[in-house]
Scaffold this motif. Structure first.
Motif, PDB file in Angstrom:
ATOM      1  N   HIS A 156       9.632   1.870   9.987  1.00  0.00           N
ATOM      2  CA  HIS A 156       8.354   2.991   8.780  1.00  0.00           C
ATOM      3  C   HIS A 156       9.086   1.947   7.795  1.00  0.00           C
ATOM      4  N   HIS A 157      10.218   1.459   7.636  1.00  0.00           N
ATOM      5  CA  HIS A 157      10.867   1.085   6.444  1.00  0.00           C
ATOM      6  C   HIS A 157       9.804  -0.485   6.171  1.00  0.00           C
ATOM      7  N   TRP A 158       9.450  -1.544   6.966  1.00  0.00           N
ATOM      8  CA  TRP A 158       8.868  -2.410   6.785  1.00  0.00           C
ATOM      9  C   TRP A 158       7.912  -1.726   6.336  1.00  0.00           C
ATOM     10  N   SER A 189       5.690   0.281   5.400  1.00  0.00           N
ATOM     11  CA  SER A 189       5.626   1.612   4.599  1.00  0.00           C
ATOM     12  C   SER A 189       5.604   0.550   2.892  1.00  0.00           C
ATOM     13  N   THR A 190       6.525  -0.061   2.968  1.00  0.00           N
ATOM     14  CA  THR A 190       7.428  -0.879   2.479  1.00  0.00           C
ATOM     15  C   THR A 190       6.807  -2.151   1.515  1.00  0.00           C
ATOM     16  N   ASP A 191       6.549  -2.832   2.844  1.00  0.00           N
ATOM     17  CA  ASP A 191       6.225  -4.331   2.495  1.00  0.00           C
ATOM     18  C   ASP A 191       5.340  -4.458   3.509  1.00  0.00           C
ATOM     19  N   LEU A 221       1.202   0.592   3.937  1.00  0.00           N
ATOM     20  CA  LEU A 221       1.846   0.293   2.425  1.00  0.00           C
ATOM     21  C   LEU A 221       2.083   2.132   2.007  1.00  0.00           C
ATOM     22  N   GLY A 222       3.136   2.838   2.072  1.00  0.00           N
ATOM     23  CA  GLY A 222       3.511   4.162   1.857  1.00  0.00           C
ATOM     24  C   GLY A 222       2.870   5.019   3.321  1.00  0.00           C
ATOM     25  N   ARG A 223       3.026   4.463   4.310  1.00  0.00           N
ATOM     26  CA  ARG A 223       2.809   4.793   5.706  1.00  0.00           C
ATOM     27  C   ARG A 223       3.673   5.894   5.589  1.00  0.00           C
ATOM     28  N   SER A 224       3.020   7.121   6.477  1.00  0.00           N
ATOM     29  CA  SER A 224       4.903   8.007   6.535  1.00  0.00           C
ATOM     30  C   SER A 224       5.332   7.778   8.005  1.00  0.00           C
ATOM     31  N   ARG A 225       6.901   8.165   7.657  1.00  0.00           N
ATOM     32  CA  ARG A 225       7.255   8.304   9.111  1.00  0.00           C
ATOM     33  C   ARG A 225       6.572   9.047   9.645  1.00  0.00           C
ATOM     34  N   TYR A 274       4.907  -7.332  12.526  1.00  0.00           N
ATOM     35  CA  TYR A 274       6.051  -7.603  11.116  1.00  0.00           C
ATOM     36  C   TYR A 274       7.209  -8.538  11.673  1.00  0.00           C
TER      37      TYR A 274
END
Length: 142
Positions: free
Chosen positions: A24-26, A28-30, A35-39, A82
């Motif tokens: 999720h971090h990868w 949603s942030t990179d 980008l911004g995808r929710s968990r 990713y």
């Protein structure tokens, strides 16, 4: 399915091993496409897909991810590929894409598709080629 590279990296398709927080971090942030995808969306997409993950030799930390959406009869879509920035340049993206193609080979799918803005050479090494008739493709936006 578990595969190992000579340098110790391990590829596994076990969904129970996926580090959902890391993925999720990868994404949603990179990952520019997510980008911004929710968990919750990441978790739901994972439940409805075949997951592939790469783990480092030194302790098994997850260092890459991909998922495949497929009917296992005619079609597959490789997406959300990713590789952690610290592990790029080691052939992991190509290894991951190749493993996906090989994993799906027994199903004799008519096509495996993906979309990329910047990694054409990575996927070409795994056997992907430009879509022969892009004018036939269409998209419905929701």
């Amino acid at each position: 399915m578990i595969l190992r590279k000579r340098d110790g990296y391990e590829l596994d398709t076990d969904p129970a091993r996926i580090d959902l927080d890391r993925v999720h971090h990868w994404l949603s942030t990179d990952a520019f496409w997510a980008l911004g995808r929710s968990r919750e969306v990441v978790e739901q997409s994972l439940r409805a897909s075949l997951p592939f993950a790469v783990y480092a030799a030194d302790g098994g930390e997850q260092v890459a991810f991909a998922r495949v959406v497929t009917d296992l009869a005619t079609f597959a879509w490789l997406c959300d590929v990713y590789v952690d920035r610290a592990h790029r340049g080691r052939g992991l993206g190509t290894w991951l894409a190749t493993a996906v193609v090989e994993h799906l080979r027994p199903y004799a799918l008519k096509r495996i598709l993906l979309s990329t803005a910047d990694a054409h050479e990575v996927y070409a090494r795994a056997g992907f080629v430009p879509f022969p008739d892009p004018e036939k493709l269409m998209i419905a936006r929701s």
